[in-house]
Design an enzyme around this catalytic site. Structure first.
Site, short mmCIF file in Angstrom:
data_model
loop_
_atom_site.label_atom_id
_atom_site.label_comp_id
_atom_site.label_asym_id
_atom_site.label_seq_id
_atom_site.Cartn_x
_atom_site.Cartn_y
_atom_site.Cartn_z
N CYS A 3 0.85 -1.20 0.00
CA CYS A 3 0.00 0.00 0.00
C CYS A 3 0.88 1.24 0.00
O CYS A 3 1.72 1.43 0.89
CB CYS A 3 -0.91 -0.01 1.23
SG CYS A 3 -1.79 1.55 1.47
N CYS A 6 0.62 3.33 3.20
CA CYS A 6 1.28 2.66 4.33
C CYS A 6 2.78 2.85 4.22
O CYS A 6 3.47 3.05 5.23
CB CYS A 6 0.91 1.18 4.39
SG CYS A 6 -0.73 0.85 5.07
N ASP A 29 -0.16 16.69 -1.58
CA ASP A 29 -0.43 15.82 -2.72
C ASP A 29 0.65 16.04 -3.78
O ASP A 29 1.05 17.17 -4.07
CB ASP A 29 -1.81 16.11 -3.31
CG ASP A 29 -2.29 15.02 -4.24
OD1 ASP A 29 -3.25 14.32 -3.87
OD2 ASP A 29 -1.71 14.88 -5.35
N HIS A 45 -4.19 1.21 8.35
CA HIS A 45 -4.69 0.97 7.00
C HIS A 45 -6.19 0.72 7.00
O HIS A 45 -6.67 -0.23 7.61
CB HIS A 45 -3.98 -0.22 6.33
CG HIS A 45 -4.48 -0.47 4.94
ND1 HIS A 45 -3.96 0.20 3.85
CD2 HIS A 45 -5.47 -1.25 4.47
CE1 HIS A 45 -4.62 -0.18 2.76
NE2 HIS A 45 -5.54 -1.08 3.12
N ASN A 84 -12.72 9.97 -1.96
CA ASN A 84 -13.27 9.16 -3.05
C ASN A 84 -13.25 7.71 -2.61
O ASN A 84 -12.21 7.21 -2.14
CB ASN A 84 -12.41 9.33 -4.32
CG ASN A 84 -12.37 10.78 -4.80
OD1 ASN A 84 -13.39 11.46 -4.79
ND2 ASN A 84 -11.20 11.25 -5.20
N THR A 92 -7.84 6.22 -6.42
CA THR A 92 -6.69 5.58 -7.08
C THR A 92 -5.72 4.96 -6.08
O THR A 92 -4.86 4.18 -6.47
CB THR A 92 -5.93 6.59 -7.96
OG1 THR A 92 -5.47 7.68 -7.15
CG2 THR A 92 -6.82 7.13 -9.08
N HIS A 97 -8.14 8.35 2.54
CA HIS A 97 -7.50 9.67 2.58
C HIS A 97 -8.54 10.74 2.31
O HIS A 97 -9.45 10.54 1.50
CB HIS A 97 -6.35 9.78 1.59
CG HIS A 97 -6.68 9.36 0.19
ND1 HIS A 97 -6.78 8.04 -0.19
CD2 HIS A 97 -6.96 10.08 -0.92
CE1 HIS A 97 -7.09 7.96 -1.47
NE2 HIS A 97 -7.22 9.19 -1.94
N HIS A 99 -8.89 14.58 0.99
CA HIS A 99 -8.23 15.69 0.31
C HIS A 99 -8.67 17.00 0.97
O HIS A 99 -9.88 17.20 1.18
CB HIS A 99 -8.67 15.75 -1.15
CG HIS A 99 -8.37 14.52 -1.97
ND1 HIS A 99 -7.32 14.46 -2.86
CD2 HIS A 99 -8.98 13.31 -2.03
CE1 HIS A 99 -7.31 13.26 -3.45
NE2 HIS A 99 -8.32 12.55 -2.96
P1 AMP Z 1 -7.57 9.52 -5.02
O1 AMP Z 1 -7.50 9.64 -6.52
O2 AMP Z 1 -8.77 10.16 -4.39
O3 AMP Z 1 -7.38 8.09 -4.57
O4 AMP Z 1 -6.35 10.35 -4.45
C1 AMP Z 1 -5.05 9.85 -4.47
C2 AMP Z 1 -4.15 11.05 -4.46
O5 AMP Z 1 -2.86 10.61 -4.09
C3 AMP Z 1 -4.01 11.74 -5.81
O6 AMP Z 1 -4.45 13.10 -5.70
C4 AMP Z 1 -2.52 11.63 -6.11
O7 AMP Z 1 -2.00 12.78 -6.74
C5 AMP Z 1 -1.93 11.43 -4.73
N1 AMP Z 1 -0.65 10.74 -4.68
C6 AMP Z 1 -0.29 9.61 -5.34
N2 AMP Z 1 0.96 9.25 -5.00
C7 AMP Z 1 1.39 10.16 -4.09
C8 AMP Z 1 2.61 10.35 -3.37
N3 AMP Z 1 3.65 9.52 -3.47
N4 AMP Z 1 2.72 11.43 -2.53
C9 AMP Z 1 1.68 12.29 -2.40
N5 AMP Z 1 0.52 12.16 -3.05
C10 AMP Z 1 0.36 11.12 -3.88
ZN ZN Z 2 -2.37 1.46 3.62
#
Ligand code: AMP
Ligand code: ZN
Length: 110
Positions: A3, A6, A29, A45, A84, A92, A97, A99
């Protein structure tokens, strides 16, 4: 567990931390969708909002306890908090999380 968030919590992947305590981590982000875009995650987690239970709801409550402090530290008075759940909703990363988005007029949710 494989993850991404994590790994961030464990320090295996670097992050730009804006707030941390024993239960919560908040960091910028990597691909900001607004001038200020921070993610707030529980250190434990949880796969997403749909996975929250009576046993883990206190961690989510704690996140909402610290969000005002985080927003204030970022000089945000007006901001959006969004999560989301599931791919069709745009999730994704499979670790819960929230935002925090701000720094511009956000307009209506699309
Ligand atoms: P979601 O699409 O709602 O799952 O949000 C996932 C967020 O994680 C997206 O806005 C990505 O830009 C962000 N993200 C992905 N990898 C990283 C990372 N290594 N550090 C910080 N943010 C990340
Ligand atoms: Zn996790």
């Amino acid at each position: 567990m494989d993850c991404l968030f994590c790994k961030i919590v464990n320090g295996e992947i670097p992050n730009k931390t804006v707030y941390e305590d024993d239960r919560v981590l908040a960091f910028y982000d990597i691909d900001p969708k607004a001038p200020v875009h921070v993610l707030v995650i529980p250190k434990v987690h949880l796969s997403g909002a749909a996975a929250v239970t009576v046993d883990t709801a206190a961690d989510v409550a704690h996140i909402f306890e610290v969000i005002p402090q985080i927003a204030k530290s970022l000089d945000l008075t007006d901001f959006r908090v969004v999560t989301n759940n599931g791919p069709d909703a745009g999730q994704t990363v499979g670790h819960l999380h929230f935002h925090i988005l701000g720094g511009r007029v956000l307009g209506e949710m699309g």
